[in-house]
Enzyme design. Structure first.
Site, PDB file in Angstrom:
ATOM      1  N   GLU A 268     -28.812 -38.605   9.736  1.00 17.87           N
ATOM      2  CA  GLU A 268     -28.471 -37.196   9.923  1.00 17.87           C
ATOM      3  C   GLU A 268     -27.591 -37.013  11.167  1.00 17.87           C
ATOM      4  O   GLU A 268     -27.927 -36.293  12.103  1.00 17.87           O
ATOM      5  CB  GLU A 268     -29.726 -36.337  10.019  1.00 17.87           C
ATOM      6  CG  GLU A 268     -30.558 -36.352   8.742  1.00 17.87           C
ATOM      7  CD  GLU A 268     -31.808 -35.490   8.810  1.00 17.87           C
ATOM      8  OE1 GLU A 268     -32.299 -35.078   7.750  1.00 17.87           O
ATOM      9  OE2 GLU A 268     -32.294 -35.231   9.936  1.00 17.87           O
TER      10      GLU A 268
ATOM     11  N   GLU B  53     -33.151 -37.455   1.173  1.00 18.43           N
ATOM     12  CA  GLU B  53     -34.391 -36.813   1.624  1.00 18.43           C
ATOM     13  C   GLU B  53     -34.523 -35.435   0.989  1.00 18.43           C
ATOM     14  O   GLU B  53     -33.566 -34.673   0.925  1.00 18.43           O
ATOM     15  CB  GLU B  53     -34.399 -36.615   3.146  1.00 18.43           C
ATOM     16  CG  GLU B  53     -34.515 -37.854   3.985  1.00 18.43           C
ATOM     17  CD  GLU B  53     -34.606 -37.510   5.475  1.00 18.43           C
ATOM     18  OE1 GLU B  53     -35.068 -36.375   5.796  1.00 18.43           O
ATOM     19  OE2 GLU B  53     -34.205 -38.329   6.304  1.00 18.43           O
TER      20      GLU B  53
END
Length: 663
Positions: free
Chosen positions: A158, A312
């Site tokens: 991320e 995710e």
């Protein structure tokens, strides 16, 4: 069409949508691993992301490395037919590194240095951090590059989630270098930034700083360039890790997990996607029912409609919202299959086993605190079975729609800067409202970057396309005059790439194409509305629109005497160009969208009874076309009359259900 290593099909088995999670075995005793493998097999897991936050475990101190546990773990996964998406573990530096080198820690705009103790506490432009991080990457690539169990490299995690904007001296030096490459001369920068205003002219690049806390509004183009630079700095770090991985392990694909979700906007993912072998995304549900599908469509757009990896999402509740509610019955499957409908060939979660300690211990997982004998784990096992039955979908592209929404990170950044006509404008909200209204009308909708090929689209919506370089203006004019139907909105075509206003009246770059002219904006106060002649009501924004071309059709007018035309459409070439000068919201757009679609020759793909209740998304590959009917409501819906073979679900579409039909 199965051409990605991460789409694994072990010998003797049929293709399937990959299924798995982030796996953090270093949080658990060794005896738990064997139970994890047993449960993974029960659920049908075939891929796990490993070592995402394991730097401190892999390198306990500057001179010590410990790979033994990871060797054993990767072997264990491979021996049981589970592929490993191996992270480079650079997302969070260990305490020894930040204690020895506090100069790697980010600095806020106010001048405060952030501390260790959470995650992602590093400067994207720190040469010290880069040196240590790349050493770790090289060690991992050399050790595991030949292991047959590694299906992909997972760069960092991320990128920029908590450290996108750093105002340190390292960032200042890197920003100056970025500016020098962009503008070549300091005179070029002064022109682009309009530094004649407020006596801001610079004598050299060495005088330039990031937009740190100032006495008043920082220079707007300086702010915009810093946002661009910060995105590029994250991409530069991605490329630095990728180059090591591809040099040592050229046959293993490289990805990193984007965050195309909600208001996360720190990275230009359309640009970043060019630097990886396949797109991955993390997405977590908000309260807006269509935000998930909209984000999945954006992800498909930056992936150029090729298959992508849902890295995710959550099985149930998260831990970071003000109130964290569990998912309701059917939502686990619906959320996952909605991503699949928009191109995901892997469905993965954070995380495999719910943590017993740490900041995310209340975040749901595939195996909850209650263990195997829980409703949630049974739902996980059920989803694994569903994904195994969708093998024919694997490798298929998302079927292009007839309608597209342009999504532009530069317009997002620029339209919400300070010193603007209103602080109430929200770029992503406007785009999402158009998405919802179009889906309600029964059509499929793509969401694409501004550099996408538009030739196949009958209608293109460009909401709040604030930043329009001349080349983009020319492309959109050519699209419309060549037979396409362009729709744009308020605060579009206002500035060029340097945030300089297109002079001559608004909407600037599109003024001549649209045949309208606006002298002044008339933004609305919070809670204020303005009525339109078609029964709709506008909010946030209004404009006194003057029609300056004889062939402009007024589709709706303001009831307010001083404002005049509100929605216009003009035939141009063999196409048209329409303008919407206020925020109509989903309810107001519902009155307008059918007329715009009809004018573009776009017919609804869903029968009338399904419109508003069901979203249709489609994929096409070697095995044919696959239609996904997604129930957006809490009530069952009948799909009687839908032609094709049901691969999942039935003609009685359950509340919050999904049916997959081979057309």
């Amino acid at each position: 069409m199965q051409n990605h290593r991460w789409l694994r099909t072990p010998d003797g088995t049929a293709p399937r949508i990959s299924f798995g999670a982030d796996y953090n075995p270093d949080q658990w005793p060794r005896e738990v691993w064997d139970d994890d493998v047993r449960l993974m097999k029960k659920a049908g897991v075939d891929v796990v992301s490993v070592a995402i936050f394991s730097w401190a475990k892999l390198q306990p101190n500057a001179d010590t490395w410990d790979f033994a546990w990871l060797d054993e773990l990767i072997d264990l996964m491979h021996d049981n037919g589970i592929g490993v998406d191996l992270a480079t573990a650079t997302a969070s530096p260990p305490p020894w590194l930040t204690m020895a080198h506090p100069e790697v820690l980010p600095v806020t705009a106010e001048g405060n240095t952030l501390s260790q103790g959470a995650r992602q506490h590093w400067r994207p432009t720190s040469p010290v951090f880069r040196r240590h991080a790349l050493t770790l990457v090289e060690k991992l690539a050399e050790r595991y590059g030949s292991h047959p169990g590694i299906v992909a490299w997972h760069v960092n995690n991320e990128l920029g989630c908590h450290n996108a904007y750093d105002y340190s001296d390292d960032a200042a030096r890197a920003f100056r270098a970025w500016l020098a490459a962009r503008y070549d001369t300091i005179e070029g920068l002064n022109h682009a930034w309009g530094t004649a205003f407020w006596s801001q002219a610079y004598g050299s690049f060495e005088e330039v700083l990031p937009p740190r806390l100032a006495a008043s509004f920082p220079n707007p183009t300086q702010q915009l360039d810093f946002l661009r630079f910060s995105s590029d700095a994250l991409t530069d770090h991605l490329v630095a890790e990728r180059e090591i991985l591809t040099r040592i392990t050229p046959d293993i694909p490289v990805t990193t997990n984007f965050m195309i979700v909600g208001d996360t906007r720190h990275a230009d993912y359309a640009a970043m996607a060019r630097e990886i072998d396949f797109v991955s995304n993390d997405h977590y549900v908000t309260q807006d029912r269509d935000e998930l599908a909209f984000s999945a469509a954006i992800t498909s757009g930056v992936a150029r409609h090729r298959p992508w990896f849902l890295m995710e999402h959550s099985t149930s509740a998260v831990n970071w919202q003000p109130v964290n509610r569990p998912k309701r019955s059917g939502e686990l499957v619906r959320d996952s299959l909605t991503h699949v409908a928009h191109g995901a060939d892997a469905v993965c979660y954070f995380q495999w086993r719910q943590s017993e300690a740490g900041a995310e211990k209340y975040h749901s997982a595939m195996v909850p605190h209650g263990g195997e004998d829980t409703r949630l784990f049974r739902d996980v096992v059920g989803l694994g079975g569903i994904l195994q039955g969708l093998g024919d979908v694997v490798g298929s592209d998302r079927e292009p729609a007839e309608v597209a929404i342009l999504f532009d990170w530069h317009s997002w950044w620029g339209s919400e800067l300070d010193s603007h006509p209103t602080e109430l404008l929200r770029y992503r909200r406007e785009a999402l409202e158009w998405w919802t209204a179009l889906v309600d009308a029964g059509v499929r909708v793509d969401v694409v970057p501004t550099d996408a090929d538009l030739a196949g689209y009958r209608m293109v919506v460009a909401p709040v396309l604030y930043s329009v370089p001349a080349a983009l203006r020319d492309r959109l004019e050519a699209y419309a005059t060549g037979g396409g139907h362009l729709v744009t909105t308020y605060f579009s075509g206002i500035v060029d790439e340097n945030d300089h206003v297109w002079l001559g009246g608004y909407p600037g770059a599109f003024r001549e194409l649209l045949g309208v002219r606006v002298e002044e904006f008339r933004p609305l106060y919070e809670g204020e509305g303005v009525a339109l002649s078609n029964g709709a009501s506008g909010s946030v924004w209004s404009e006194p629109v003057d029609v300056v071309a004889d062939d402009v059709e007024i589709l709706a007018s303001y009831e307010h005497d001083e404002l005049g035309a509100a929605v216009t459409r003009r035939p141009v070439g063999s196409g048209s160009a329409a303008y919407v000068s206020t925020r109509l919201g989903v309810v107001g757009l519902a009155r307008l969208v059918p007329e715009l679609l009809a004018g573009a020759g776009v017919a609804p793909e869903l029968p009338e009874p399904l419109r508003g209740s069901v979203e249709l998304a489609s994929r096409r590959g070697a095995a044919g076309r696959f239609d996904f009917y997604i129930n957006r409501t809490d009530e069952p819906v009948s799909l009687d009359g839908v032609a094709g073979a049901f691969l999942h679900g039935s003609a009685e579409l359950a509340a919050r259900g999904v049916a997959v039909v081979r057309a």
